[in-house]
Each structure stands twice: as structure tokens, then as C-alpha cells.
Design a protein around this motif. Structure first.
Motif, PDB file in Angstrom:
ATOM      1  N   ALA A 149      -8.224  -4.033  -3.627  1.00 38.70           N
ATOM      2  CA  ALA A 149      -7.617  -4.790  -4.722  1.00 38.70           C
ATOM      3  C   ALA A 149      -6.239  -5.316  -4.320  1.00 38.70           C
ATOM      4  CB  ALA A 149      -7.510  -3.911  -5.963  1.00 38.70           C
ATOM      5  N   LYS A 150      -5.433  -4.473  -3.695  1.00 37.31           N
ATOM      6  CA  LYS A 150      -4.071  -4.875  -3.323  1.00 37.31           C
ATOM      7  C   LYS A 150      -4.061  -5.942  -2.238  1.00 37.31           C
ATOM      8  CE  LYS A 150      -1.706  -0.590  -4.616  1.00 37.31           C
ATOM      9  NZ  LYS A 150      -0.914   0.567  -4.127  1.00 37.31           N
TER      10      LYS A 150
ATOM     11  N   GLU B 140      -2.686   5.319   1.129  1.00 33.99           N
ATOM     12  CA  GLU B 140      -3.590   4.188   1.311  1.00 33.99           C
ATOM     13  C   GLU B 140      -3.498   3.656   2.735  1.00 33.99           C
ATOM     14  OE1 GLU B 140      -3.503   2.646  -3.338  1.00 33.99           O
ATOM     15  OE2 GLU B 140      -2.203   1.727  -1.832  1.00 33.99           O
TER      16      GLU B 140
ATOM     17  N   LYS C 146     -11.581   5.990  -4.228  1.00 35.35           N
ATOM     18  CA  LYS C 146     -10.556   5.418  -5.097  1.00 35.35           C
ATOM     19  C   LYS C 146      -9.469   4.730  -4.273  1.00 35.35           C
ATOM     20  CE  LYS C 146     -11.025   8.445  -9.140  1.00 35.35           C
ATOM     21  NZ  LYS C 146     -10.330   9.442 -10.007  1.00 35.35           N
ATOM     22  N   HIS C 147      -9.063   5.370  -3.191  1.00 42.26           N
ATOM     23  CA  HIS C 147      -8.039   4.765  -2.339  1.00 42.26           C
ATOM     24  C   HIS C 147      -8.540   3.454  -1.740  1.00 42.26           C
ATOM     25  CE1 HIS C 147      -5.116   7.899  -2.661  1.00 42.26           C
ATOM     26  NE2 HIS C 147      -5.863   8.824  -2.074  1.00 42.26           N
TER      27      HIS C 147
ATOM     28  N   LEU D 113       0.819  -1.197   0.000  1.00 41.23           N
ATOM     29  CA  LEU D 113       0.000   0.000   0.000  1.00 41.23           C
ATOM     30  C   LEU D 113       0.861   1.259   0.000  1.00 41.23           C
ATOM     31  CD1 LEU D 113      -2.735  -0.909   2.658  1.00 41.23           C
ATOM     32  CD2 LEU D 113      -2.691  -1.430   0.214  1.00 41.23           C
ATOM     33  N   SER D 114       0.351   2.290  -0.644  1.00 39.56           N
ATOM     34  CA  SER D 114       1.035   3.579  -0.634  1.00 39.56           C
ATOM     35  C   SER D 114       0.850   4.234   0.731  1.00 39.56           C
ATOM     36  CB  SER D 114       0.461   4.490  -1.717  1.00 39.56           C
ATOM     37  OG  SER D 114      -0.861   4.897  -1.375  1.00 39.56           O
TER      38      SER D 114
ATOM     39  N   GLY E  50     -10.832   1.474  -2.957  1.00 39.12           N
ATOM     40  CA  GLY E  50     -10.866   0.481  -4.030  1.00 39.12           C
ATOM     41  C   GLY E  50      -9.499  -0.113  -4.283  1.00 39.12           C
ATOM     42  N   SER E  51      -8.479   0.731  -4.267  1.00 37.12           N
ATOM     43  CA  SER E  51      -7.109   0.254  -4.475  1.00 37.12           C
ATOM     44  C   SER E  51      -6.649  -0.636  -3.327  1.00 37.12           C
ATOM     45  CB  SER E  51      -6.166   1.451  -4.618  1.00 37.12           C
ATOM     46  OG  SER E  51      -4.832   1.020  -4.786  1.00 37.12           O
TER      47      SER E  51
END
Length: 211
Positions: A188-189, A152, A181-182, A148-149, A184-185
Motif C-alpha cells: 500500500a505504501k 516493514e 499484514k506487514h 516504511l517502518s 500488505g502495508s
């Protein structure tokens, strides 16, 4: 709300009673030891219970064990657990039962009256409330989050505290669309299975607690 309190420290117990009754809640029972918790919850079926982790007779994890047992006997029973220190295994084990209607706060947070009341109401409504310090320590120790960023990770930390998208957006000074959006990412990750969005949010929190 109808509330059960399990706390052996007289000053904290009486403070909780005064605080909660002052804002209109009903204290239906007060206990001071671990073995009393489950029978009391079975008898009163409160809207939420506030439990200390360490209680007589052993002052180890009596409150936690009772919380886990209560959730087995009364599925979905809202519980707000209080602890003197950040104890990662306790938080992870309790949340491993399912994060809906569960809170884990440090006792110092009780002094922040509005934050405590907000956490209590959120848990009673079936949400999650994790102390920011607990979230911070858990997230810093979980390898699966490396993908994760930084942003995130911030969003996931606020999700773990039980905050909704608008509140996360306000906290981070970003738009709700960016929050979505974050999230969702993140989902997914973490390779979470398809499910309703609310359940997936809980799974995202559990992904690092149970890594």
C-alpha cells in the motif's frame, strides 16, 4: 538440474563443478568468457545458469550483459549471477528485466554451501535470491522506502532475498499473520497497482531497485 557455468577463475569454476555434481546436478556446459554465454544458453537451454559478472575479454560487465541479452532471447531463463563486490547498478539493471528466476550473490556466499544450493534451487524454480549484503546496501540508499517502518523494511529485505512468508516469520520471530499484514502495508505504501499477490511481491522488490 541441468546447469551452465560461466566463470574464468579456474579454482572457483572447478569448485562449483565438484559442488554441484556432488549433489546430483548435471553440468551441461562450462564457458570462460562473456561472448560464449548466450550461444551456449541458446544451445543447451539449462534449468539454471551460474554466471560471473566480470569475464574476459574486458573483465568489466560481460557476464551481466550476456545475462540481460539471454533473458531477452530466452524469456524466463533462470540465472544466478555471482559478483566479487556489491555493485548496485548491476543488481538493479538485471532485476529491472523482471525478478522471476534471477539471483545475485556475492562470491563469498558460494562457500556457504547450503545457502548457495538453496539460492540456486530457488532461482531455478522461478524465484528470487539476492545476497543479504546487496539487499542491505540497496535499501539504505533508496528514498522511496522512507515511508516504511523499520519492521516493514526488514520484511521487504527478506522478500528481496526470495524468502516466503513462513520463512520470514521464522527469521523475524513473528507470526505469519503479522508478516502478511506487514506485506500488505508495504504494498500500500509503495502504491503498487492491483495484481496477483506474487507479481506484487516482485514489484515491491523492484520499487527500490529501480527508484
Amino acid at each position: 538440474m541441468r546447469i551452465v557455468i560461466a566463470e574464468d577463475n579456474v579454482l572457483l569454476r572447478e569448485g562449483l563443478i565438484l559442488l554441484l555434481e556432488d549433489v546430483g546436478h548435471e553440468i551441461v556446459a562450462v564457458v570462460g568468457s562473456g561472448p560464449e554465454i548466450v550461444p551456449t544458453l541458446l544451445e543447451h537451454r539449462p534449468d539454471v545458469a551460474v554466471l560471473d559478472v566480470r569475464l574476459p575479454p574486458g573483465f568489466r560487465d560481460e557476464g551481466l550483459r550476456a545475462a540481460i541479452e539471454a533473458r531477452k532471447l530466452i524469456p524466463g531463463q533462470p540465472l544466478l549471477v555471482l559478483s566479487q563486490y556489491v555493485e548496485e547498478s548491476y543488481a538493479a539493471e538485471l532485476l529491472g528485466q523482471g525478478a522471476s528466476g534471477i539471483g545475485y550473490l556475492l562470491k563469498d556466499r558460494v562457500g556457504h554451501i547450503e545457502e548457495f544450493q538453496d539460492a540456486l534451487e530457488r532461482v531455478a524454480a522461478g524465484g528470487t535470491a539476492l545476497d543479504p549484503e546487496v539487499v542491505s546496501q540497496l535499501m539504505s540508499r533508496r528514498d522511496p522506502l522512507n515511508a516504511l517502518s523499520p519492521r516493514e523494511r526488514e520484511v521487504l529485505g527478506l522478500m528481496a532475498q526470495g524468502l516466503d512468508n513462513p520463512t520470514i516469520a521464522t527469521t523475524l520471530f513473528i507470526t505469519e499473520r503479522s508478516v502478511s499484514k506487514h506485506i500488505g502495508s508495504i504494498l500500500a505504501k509503495l502504491n503498487l497497482p492491483p495484481s496477483d499477490s506474487g507479481h506484487r511481491r516482485v514489484l515491491a522488490v523492484l520499487a527500490y531497485l529501480n527508484a
